[in-house]
Design an enzyme around this catalytic site. Structure first.
Site, PDB file in Angstrom:
ATOM      1  CG  ASP A  35      26.427  67.393 -21.953  1.00  0.00           C
ATOM      2  OD1 ASP A  35      27.379  67.469 -22.844  1.00  0.00           O
ATOM      3  OD2 ASP A  35      26.042  66.184 -21.608  1.00  0.00           O
ATOM      4  CG  ASP A  59      33.723  73.598 -21.052  1.00  0.00           C
ATOM      5  OD1 ASP A  59      34.152  72.955 -20.146  1.00  0.00           O
ATOM      6  OD2 ASP A  59      34.394  74.019 -22.086  1.00  0.00           O
ATOM      7  CB  VAL A  60      32.066  70.876 -16.140  1.00  0.00           C
ATOM      8  CG1 VAL A  60      30.817  70.444 -16.383  1.00  0.00           C
ATOM      9  CG2 VAL A  60      33.147  70.172 -16.961  1.00  0.00           C
ATOM     10  CG  ASN A  87      27.710  61.895 -14.725  1.00  0.00           C
ATOM     11  OD1 ASN A  87      28.309  60.808 -14.210  1.00  0.00           O
ATOM     12  ND2 ASN A  87      27.382  62.302 -16.026  1.00  0.00           N
ATOM     13  CE1 TYR A 153      38.146  58.957 -16.743  1.00  0.00           C
ATOM     14  CE2 TYR A 153      38.825  56.495 -15.628  1.00  0.00           C
ATOM     15  CZ  TYR A 153      37.613  57.339 -16.136  1.00  0.00           C
ATOM     16  OH  TYR A 153      36.157  57.186 -15.617  1.00  0.00           O
ATOM     17  CE  LYS A 157      36.574  59.891 -13.683  1.00  0.00           C
ATOM     18  NZ  LYS A 157      35.306  60.605 -13.438  1.00  0.00           N
ATOM     19  CB  THR A 188      28.264  54.819 -22.148  1.00  0.00           C
ATOM     20  OG1 THR A 188      29.614  55.249 -22.384  1.00  0.00           O
ATOM     21  CG2 THR A 188      27.993  54.506 -20.948  1.00  0.00           C
TER      22      THR A 188
END
Length: 268
Positions: A35, A59-60, A87, A153, A157, A188
Protein backbone atom coordinates in the site's frame (compact mmCIF):
# COMPACT_ATOMS: atom_id res chain seq x y z
CA UNK A 1 7.63 -28.71 8.32
CA UNK A 2 6.18 -27.15 5.16
CA UNK A 3 6.38 -23.39 4.78
CA UNK A 4 3.20 -21.45 5.42
CA UNK A 5 1.19 -20.55 2.34
CA UNK A 6 1.70 -16.90 1.46
CA UNK A 7 -0.66 -14.25 0.04
CA UNK A 8 0.31 -10.75 -1.07
CA UNK A 9 -2.46 -8.15 -1.03
CA UNK A 10 -2.23 -4.81 -2.82
CA UNK A 11 -4.30 -2.12 -1.14
CA UNK A 12 -3.84 -4.01 2.12
CA UNK A 13 -3.93 -0.92 4.30
CA UNK A 14 -7.72 -0.57 4.46
CA UNK A 15 -11.14 -1.74 3.30
CA UNK A 16 -11.35 -4.92 1.26
CA UNK A 17 -7.59 -5.45 1.39
CA UNK A 18 -7.59 -5.34 5.18
CA UNK A 19 -10.51 -7.77 5.37
CA UNK A 20 -8.72 -10.20 3.02
CA UNK A 21 -5.58 -9.96 5.16
CA UNK A 22 -7.47 -10.66 8.37
CA UNK A 23 -9.29 -13.60 6.76
CA UNK A 24 -6.17 -15.31 5.43
CA UNK A 25 -4.07 -14.42 8.47
CA UNK A 26 -6.72 -16.01 10.66
CA UNK A 27 -6.37 -19.18 8.62
CA UNK A 28 -2.64 -19.34 9.32
CA UNK A 29 -1.33 -17.86 6.07
CA UNK A 30 1.71 -15.60 5.88
CA UNK A 31 0.30 -12.24 4.75
CA UNK A 32 2.04 -9.59 2.68
CA UNK A 33 0.58 -6.08 2.58
CA UNK A 34 1.29 -3.57 -0.16
CA UNK A 35 0.00 0.00 0.00
CA UNK A 36 1.03 3.65 -0.13
CA UNK A 37 -0.43 4.03 3.38
CA UNK A 38 2.15 2.87 5.94
CA UNK A 39 -0.06 3.64 8.93
CA UNK A 40 -2.95 1.72 7.39
CA UNK A 41 -0.73 -1.33 6.90
CA UNK A 42 0.37 -1.11 10.55
CA UNK A 43 -3.29 -1.16 11.61
CA UNK A 44 -4.02 -4.13 9.36
CA UNK A 45 -1.05 -6.06 10.74
CA UNK A 46 -2.19 -5.29 14.28
CA UNK A 47 -5.62 -6.76 13.52
CA UNK A 48 -4.04 -9.99 12.30
CA UNK A 49 -1.90 -10.06 15.39
CA UNK A 50 -0.04 -13.35 14.88
CA UNK A 51 3.25 -11.87 13.70
CA UNK A 52 3.03 -13.54 10.30
CA UNK A 53 2.84 -10.36 8.25
CA UNK A 54 5.12 -8.35 6.00
CA UNK A 55 4.44 -4.80 4.81
CA UNK A 56 5.89 -3.00 1.81
CA UNK A 57 5.09 0.60 0.89
CA UNK A 58 4.86 1.11 -2.88
CA UNK A 59 2.68 2.57 -5.63
CA UNK A 60 0.94 0.00 -7.85
CA UNK A 61 1.36 2.41 -10.80
CA UNK A 62 5.12 1.78 -10.71
CA UNK A 63 5.89 -1.42 -12.67
CA UNK A 64 9.44 -1.75 -11.31
CA UNK A 65 8.21 -1.27 -7.74
CA UNK A 66 6.03 -4.36 -8.14
CA UNK A 67 9.10 -6.51 -8.82
CA UNK A 68 10.85 -5.15 -5.74
CA UNK A 69 7.81 -5.61 -3.49
CA UNK A 70 7.08 -9.18 -4.58
CA UNK A 71 10.70 -10.29 -4.44
CA UNK A 72 11.02 -8.88 -0.92
CA UNK A 73 7.80 -10.57 0.18
CA UNK A 74 8.79 -13.89 -1.35
CA UNK A 75 12.07 -13.76 0.57
CA UNK A 76 10.23 -12.93 3.82
CA UNK A 77 7.79 -15.80 3.16
CA UNK A 78 10.49 -18.40 2.73
CA UNK A 79 10.72 -18.23 -1.05
CA UNK A 80 7.09 -18.56 -2.04
CA UNK A 81 3.99 -16.63 -3.09
CA UNK A 82 0.84 -18.73 -3.44
CA UNK A 83 -1.73 -15.99 -4.09
CA UNK A 84 -1.77 -12.39 -5.28
CA UNK A 85 -4.90 -10.48 -4.30
CA UNK A 86 -4.69 -7.80 -6.99
CA UNK A 87 -6.93 -5.48 -5.05
CA UNK A 88 -5.70 -1.86 -4.98
CA UNK A 89 -8.20 0.54 -6.51
CA UNK A 90 -9.85 3.93 -6.16
CA UNK A 91 -13.39 5.18 -6.84
CA UNK A 92 -14.25 7.84 -9.40
CA UNK A 93 -17.78 9.03 -9.97
CA UNK A 94 -19.61 11.84 -11.71
CA UNK A 95 -20.31 12.33 -15.37
CA UNK A 96 -17.42 12.13 -17.80
CA UNK A 97 -17.78 15.86 -18.45
CA UNK A 98 -17.15 16.53 -14.74
CA UNK A 99 -14.04 14.36 -14.45
CA UNK A 100 -10.69 16.08 -14.85
CA UNK A 101 -7.91 14.68 -17.01
CA UNK A 102 -5.87 14.07 -13.84
CA UNK A 103 -8.73 12.12 -12.20
CA UNK A 104 -9.29 9.97 -15.27
CA UNK A 105 -5.62 9.13 -15.70
CA UNK A 106 -5.19 8.33 -12.00
CA UNK A 107 -8.20 6.00 -11.98
CA UNK A 108 -7.04 4.16 -15.10
CA UNK A 109 -3.44 3.96 -13.88
CA UNK A 110 -4.36 2.48 -10.49
CA UNK A 111 -7.45 0.40 -11.28
CA UNK A 112 -6.35 -1.04 -14.61
CA UNK A 113 -2.66 -0.56 -15.28
CA UNK A 114 -1.82 -1.38 -11.67
CA UNK A 115 -3.68 -4.68 -11.99
CA UNK A 116 -1.83 -5.54 -15.19
CA UNK A 117 1.53 -4.72 -13.57
CA UNK A 118 0.72 -6.89 -10.58
CA UNK A 119 -0.25 -9.84 -12.75
CA UNK A 120 2.83 -9.48 -14.92
CA UNK A 121 5.17 -9.21 -11.94
CA UNK A 122 3.70 -12.10 -9.94
CA UNK A 123 3.66 -14.69 -12.74
CA UNK A 124 7.18 -16.08 -12.10
CA UNK A 125 6.35 -16.46 -8.40
CA UNK A 126 3.02 -18.19 -9.00
CA UNK A 127 4.65 -20.59 -11.45
CA UNK A 128 6.92 -21.79 -8.64
CA UNK A 129 3.98 -22.70 -6.37
CA UNK A 130 1.69 -24.06 -9.10
CA UNK A 131 -0.45 -26.03 -9.31
CA UNK A 132 -2.65 -24.46 -6.67
CA UNK A 133 -1.40 -20.89 -6.88
CA UNK A 134 -3.86 -18.14 -7.78
CA UNK A 135 -4.30 -14.60 -9.06
CA UNK A 136 -7.46 -13.00 -7.67
CA UNK A 137 -8.41 -9.64 -9.21
CA UNK A 138 -10.84 -7.26 -7.53
CA UNK A 139 -13.34 -6.14 -10.17
CA UNK A 140 -16.82 -4.80 -9.38
CA UNK A 141 -20.50 -5.01 -10.16
CA UNK A 142 -19.71 -1.89 -12.21
CA UNK A 143 -17.77 -4.25 -14.46
CA UNK A 144 -20.91 -6.31 -15.12
CA UNK A 145 -23.01 -3.42 -16.40
CA UNK A 146 -21.76 0.17 -16.76
CA UNK A 147 -22.83 2.35 -13.84
CA UNK A 148 -24.36 5.71 -14.68
CA UNK A 149 -22.22 8.47 -13.24
CA UNK A 150 -19.10 6.29 -13.16
CA UNK A 151 -18.03 5.69 -16.74
CA UNK A 152 -14.28 5.71 -16.10
CA UNK A 153 -14.50 3.49 -13.03
CA UNK A 154 -16.81 1.08 -14.85
CA UNK A 155 -14.45 0.92 -17.82
CA UNK A 156 -11.53 0.00 -15.57
CA UNK A 157 -13.53 -2.78 -13.93
CA UNK A 158 -14.72 -4.14 -17.30
CA UNK A 159 -11.03 -4.20 -18.18
CA UNK A 160 -10.20 -6.19 -15.05
CA UNK A 161 -12.88 -8.74 -15.88
CA UNK A 162 -11.63 -9.04 -19.46
CA UNK A 163 -8.04 -9.42 -18.31
CA UNK A 164 -9.12 -12.12 -15.86
CA UNK A 165 -10.78 -14.12 -18.64
CA UNK A 166 -7.74 -13.78 -20.89
CA UNK A 167 -5.26 -14.78 -18.18
CA UNK A 168 -7.46 -17.70 -17.17
CA UNK A 169 -6.83 -19.02 -20.68
CA UNK A 170 -3.16 -18.01 -20.87
CA UNK A 171 -2.14 -19.34 -17.47
CA UNK A 172 -4.10 -22.60 -17.47
CA UNK A 173 -1.06 -24.40 -18.89
CA UNK A 174 0.88 -23.44 -15.75
CA UNK A 175 -1.78 -24.69 -13.34
CA UNK A 176 -2.39 -21.17 -12.00
CA UNK A 177 -5.95 -20.29 -11.06
CA UNK A 178 -7.25 -16.87 -12.16
CA UNK A 179 -10.51 -15.34 -10.91
CA UNK A 180 -12.22 -11.99 -10.36
CA UNK A 181 -14.31 -10.79 -7.44
CA UNK A 182 -17.28 -8.60 -8.42
CA UNK A 183 -18.80 -6.91 -5.36
CA UNK A 184 -21.36 -4.15 -5.25
CA UNK A 185 -20.87 -1.09 -3.03
CA UNK A 186 -18.74 -2.02 -0.02
CA UNK A 187 -19.18 -0.68 3.50
CA UNK A 188 -15.80 1.02 3.88
CA UNK A 189 -14.66 4.59 4.67
CA UNK A 190 -14.29 5.20 0.91
CA UNK A 191 -18.08 5.64 0.78
CA UNK A 192 -17.74 8.84 2.75
CA UNK A 193 -15.49 10.40 0.10
CA UNK A 194 -16.81 12.55 -2.73
CA UNK A 195 -16.88 10.77 -6.10
CA UNK A 196 -14.77 13.47 -7.82
CA UNK A 197 -13.15 16.85 -7.23
CA UNK A 198 -16.17 18.78 -8.45
CA UNK A 199 -18.74 17.15 -6.14
CA UNK A 200 -19.74 17.92 -2.56
CA UNK A 201 -21.93 14.83 -2.07
CA UNK A 202 -20.53 11.60 -0.69
CA UNK A 203 -20.67 8.29 -2.54
CA UNK A 204 -22.70 6.99 0.43
CA UNK A 205 -25.40 9.61 -0.20
CA UNK A 206 -25.78 8.55 -3.83
CA UNK A 207 -25.89 4.86 -2.95
CA UNK A 208 -28.56 5.46 -0.28
CA UNK A 209 -30.61 7.64 -2.65
CA UNK A 210 -30.60 4.83 -5.21
CA UNK A 211 -31.79 2.34 -2.58
CA UNK A 212 -28.81 0.03 -3.14
CA UNK A 213 -27.57 -2.47 -0.58
CA UNK A 214 -24.11 -2.21 0.95
CA UNK A 215 -21.93 -5.31 1.16
CA UNK A 216 -19.50 -5.92 4.02
CA UNK A 217 -15.77 -6.13 3.30
CA UNK A 218 -15.80 -9.42 5.22
CA UNK A 219 -18.19 -10.92 2.65
CA UNK A 220 -15.75 -9.96 -0.09
CA UNK A 221 -12.85 -11.49 1.85
CA UNK A 222 -14.80 -14.73 2.14
CA UNK A 223 -15.35 -14.65 -1.63
CA UNK A 224 -11.60 -14.30 -2.16
CA UNK A 225 -11.03 -17.31 0.11
CA UNK A 226 -13.65 -19.26 -1.85
CA UNK A 227 -12.11 -18.20 -5.17
CA UNK A 228 -8.66 -19.42 -4.11
CA UNK A 229 -10.15 -22.79 -3.16
CA UNK A 230 -12.92 -23.00 -5.77
CA UNK A 231 -13.15 -23.20 -9.54
CA UNK A 232 -15.36 -20.32 -10.74
CA UNK A 233 -14.00 -17.55 -12.94
CA UNK A 234 -16.12 -14.63 -11.70
CA UNK A 235 -17.43 -14.40 -8.13
CA UNK A 236 -20.39 -12.02 -7.73
CA UNK A 237 -20.66 -10.75 -4.15
CA UNK A 238 -23.66 -9.15 -2.46
CA UNK A 239 -27.36 -8.79 -3.19
CA UNK A 240 -27.02 -5.73 -5.44
CA UNK A 241 -24.26 -7.30 -7.52
CA UNK A 242 -26.26 -10.53 -7.94
CA UNK A 243 -29.31 -8.52 -9.02
CA UNK A 244 -27.27 -6.56 -11.57
CA UNK A 245 -25.71 -9.75 -12.91
CA UNK A 246 -29.11 -11.42 -13.28
CA UNK A 247 -30.82 -8.35 -14.75
CA UNK A 248 -28.01 -7.63 -17.23
CA UNK A 249 -28.60 -11.06 -18.71
CA UNK A 250 -32.35 -11.49 -18.42
CA UNK A 251 -33.84 -7.99 -17.91
CA UNK A 252 -31.49 -5.54 -19.66
CA UNK A 253 -34.17 -2.84 -19.81
CA UNK A 254 -34.45 -2.75 -16.03
CA UNK A 255 -30.73 -2.49 -15.36
CA UNK A 256 -30.47 0.15 -18.09
CA UNK A 257 -33.12 2.24 -16.34
CA UNK A 258 -31.36 1.82 -13.00
CA UNK A 259 -28.06 2.93 -14.50
CA UNK A 260 -29.75 6.04 -15.93
CA UNK A 261 -31.18 6.77 -12.50
CA UNK A 262 -27.72 6.58 -10.93
CA UNK A 263 -26.47 9.11 -13.48
CA UNK A 264 -28.93 11.82 -12.42
CA UNK A 265 -27.83 14.37 -9.81
CA UNK A 266 -29.39 13.94 -6.35
CA UNK A 267 -32.73 15.66 -5.95
CA UNK A 268 -33.77 15.22 -9.59
Amino acid sequence: MAAKKAIFISGGGSGIGRAIAVKFGGQGWFVGLGDIDSEGMKQTAAQIGNGFTYSHKFDVRDRAAWDVALEAFSTAAGGRIDVLANNAGIPLGGSLSENTTEEIERCIDINLKGVFWGAQAVLPHLKKTAPGSALINTASAAGIYGTGGASVYSATKFGVRGMTESLDAEWSEFGIKVASICPSFIETPLLDHTPNQGSNESIRERVKAAGLELTSAEDVAQAVWDAVHGNKLHWVVGKTARQISFAARWMPGRVRAQSRGMARPLGR
